[in-house]
Design an enzyme around this catalytic site. Structure first.
Site, PDB file in Angstrom:
ATOM      1  CG  HIS A 125      -0.369   0.062   2.546  1.00  0.00           C
ATOM      2  ND1 HIS A 125       0.587  -0.828   3.008  1.00  0.00           N
ATOM      3  CD2 HIS A 125      -0.591   0.939   3.573  1.00  0.00           C
ATOM      4  CE1 HIS A 125       0.902  -0.500   4.250  1.00  0.00           C
ATOM      5  NE2 HIS A 125       0.215   0.559   4.620  1.00  0.00           N
ATOM      6  CG  HIS A 147       0.031   4.277   4.943  1.00  0.00           C
ATOM      7  ND1 HIS A 147      -0.794   3.489   5.710  1.00  0.00           N
ATOM      8  CD2 HIS A 147      -0.662   5.431   4.686  1.00  0.00           C
ATOM      9  CE1 HIS A 147      -1.938   4.138   5.906  1.00  0.00           C
ATOM     10  NE2 HIS A 147      -1.885   5.311   5.299  1.00  0.00           N
ATOM     11  CG  ASP A 207       5.091   2.550   7.097  1.00  0.00           C
ATOM     12  OD1 ASP A 207       4.216   3.050   6.373  1.00  0.00           O
ATOM     13  OD2 ASP A 207       4.834   1.710   7.985  1.00  0.00           O
ATOM     14  CG  ASP A 234       0.682  -1.385   7.615  1.00  0.00           C
ATOM     15  OD1 ASP A 234       1.539  -2.266   7.865  1.00  0.00           O
ATOM     16  OD2 ASP A 234       0.929  -0.171   7.597  1.00  0.00           O
TER      17      ASP A 234
HETATM   18 ZN   LIG Z   1       2.994   0.568   7.833  1.00  0.00          ZN
HETATM   19 ZN   LIG Z   2      -0.113   1.542   6.580  1.00  0.00          ZN
END
Ligand SMILES: [Zn+2]
Ligand SMILES: [Zn+2]
Length: 311
Positions: free
Chosen positions: A65, A67, A69, A217
């Site tokens: 995804h 995000h 990180d 996540d």
């Molecule tokens: Zn993450």
């Molecule tokens: Zn995430």
């Protein structure tokens, strides 16, 4: 054909920010002749170097995804591949929009990638086949996070058969027959068409193919187990300790107990915890929490390699 080599090296096991010597998410999976990079948080290429993971072996990069990180290391890694004069095709699999991000970064730095890069946009709403290779398959499946997020399931195809030594020594079949038997095939005699060396006499039954699921996540949801049932090794994020369950709910993440319950429900062989919040310096209590529910739990430790076991 069997993959035979199948292992997972942890490159990053922390969540949002690097902390306590831990890096954001990334894993290097060797399967057969290929390597698959799953997620590419900041610092991934330094980690790849540190743990001697070969860049040129990487055939696919999967991004769960958008995000940061999970993908802020990508442009740096792609640039290094270019500088190393990569020629091999690279397939990048990730959410729609990722290609645009890469294109903008390259455009404004007036750089170009000269190796073939193929982008496959994925946002599955159910389990779907993404990659079919001679020795393995990769499926994508939906997770439940704050933004669309995909999990990945890597399955080796039928492994090589173990041969029955005594029977081979007694009958001494030709080399090509032995090779076929190892691959689970019977070779008919070219003249008579008859099978002189039946599989059942020379080979033990085929072991279950091994599999690895990467559940990036996500909050806990019971239907996840149906998409990864019987998986040999399950990586499931466990950002928070059970004590911080409220925080997990608010942020679309899981606790150690959530990860352990997913492993139980999916009848997984082993569980790998990861994506740890920076609030925890010592991870031993998190491991203990998971182990009370699912004893075969482990911590993702950077540089450590895990091998899915035959069940
Ligand atoms: Zn993450
Ligand atoms: Zn995430």
């Amino acid at each position: 054909m069997s993959a035979e080599t199948f292992d997972i090296t942890i490159l990053g096991a922390n969540s949002a920010v690097p902390a306590h010597g831990r890096h954001p998410s990334s894993q290097y999976v060797r399967i057969g002749q290929d390597a698959l990079l799953i997620d590419c948080g900041e610092g991934t290429q330094m980690q790849l170097k540190k743990f001697r993971c070969k860049l040129n072996r990487i055939a696919y990069i999967f991004i769960s995804h958008l995000h940061g990180d999970h993908f802020y290391g990508l442009i740096g890694l792609l640039s290094s591949m270019q500088l190393q004069r990569r020629e091999r095709l690279l397939t990048l699999i990730g959410p729609p929009g990722l290609d645009e991000i890469i294109t903008v970064q390259l455009k404004h730095s007036q750089s170009a990638l000269e190796f073939p890069l193929r982008f496959l946009a994925v946002q599955p709403t159910a389990k779907e086949l993404l990659v079919e290779e001679p020795s393995y398959r990769v499926y994508g499946f939906p997770l439940q996070h704050r933004i669309p997020c995909t999990g990945f399931l890597i399955e080796e195809k039928t492994p090589f058969r173990k041969l029955i030594k005594e029977a081979l020594e007694a009958d001494r079949p030709p080399v090509e027959v032995i090779k076929a038997l190892r691959e689970g095939r019977e070779l008919p005699d070219p003249e008579t068409g008859e099978v002189r060396y039946p599989l059942s006499r020379y080979a033990y039954p085929s072991p279950q193919p091994r599999s690895y699921a990467y559940c990036s996540d996500t909050k806990y949801f019971p239907e996840l187990a149906d998409m990864i049932r019987g998986v040999s090794l399950l990586y499931h994020e466990s950002t928070f300790s059970q004590i911080d369950a409220q925080r997990a709910l608010e942020t679309g993440h899981s606790t150690t107990r959530d990860a352990a319950f997913s492993a139980l429900r999916a009848e997984a062989g082993e569980l790998l915890l990861g994506h740890f919040s920076s609030r925890y310096v010592d991870l031993a209590p998190l491991l203990a929490e998971a182990q009370t529910i699912f004893p075969s739990s482990h911590l993702s430790e950077e540089g450590k390699t895990f091998i899915p076991k035959v069940r």
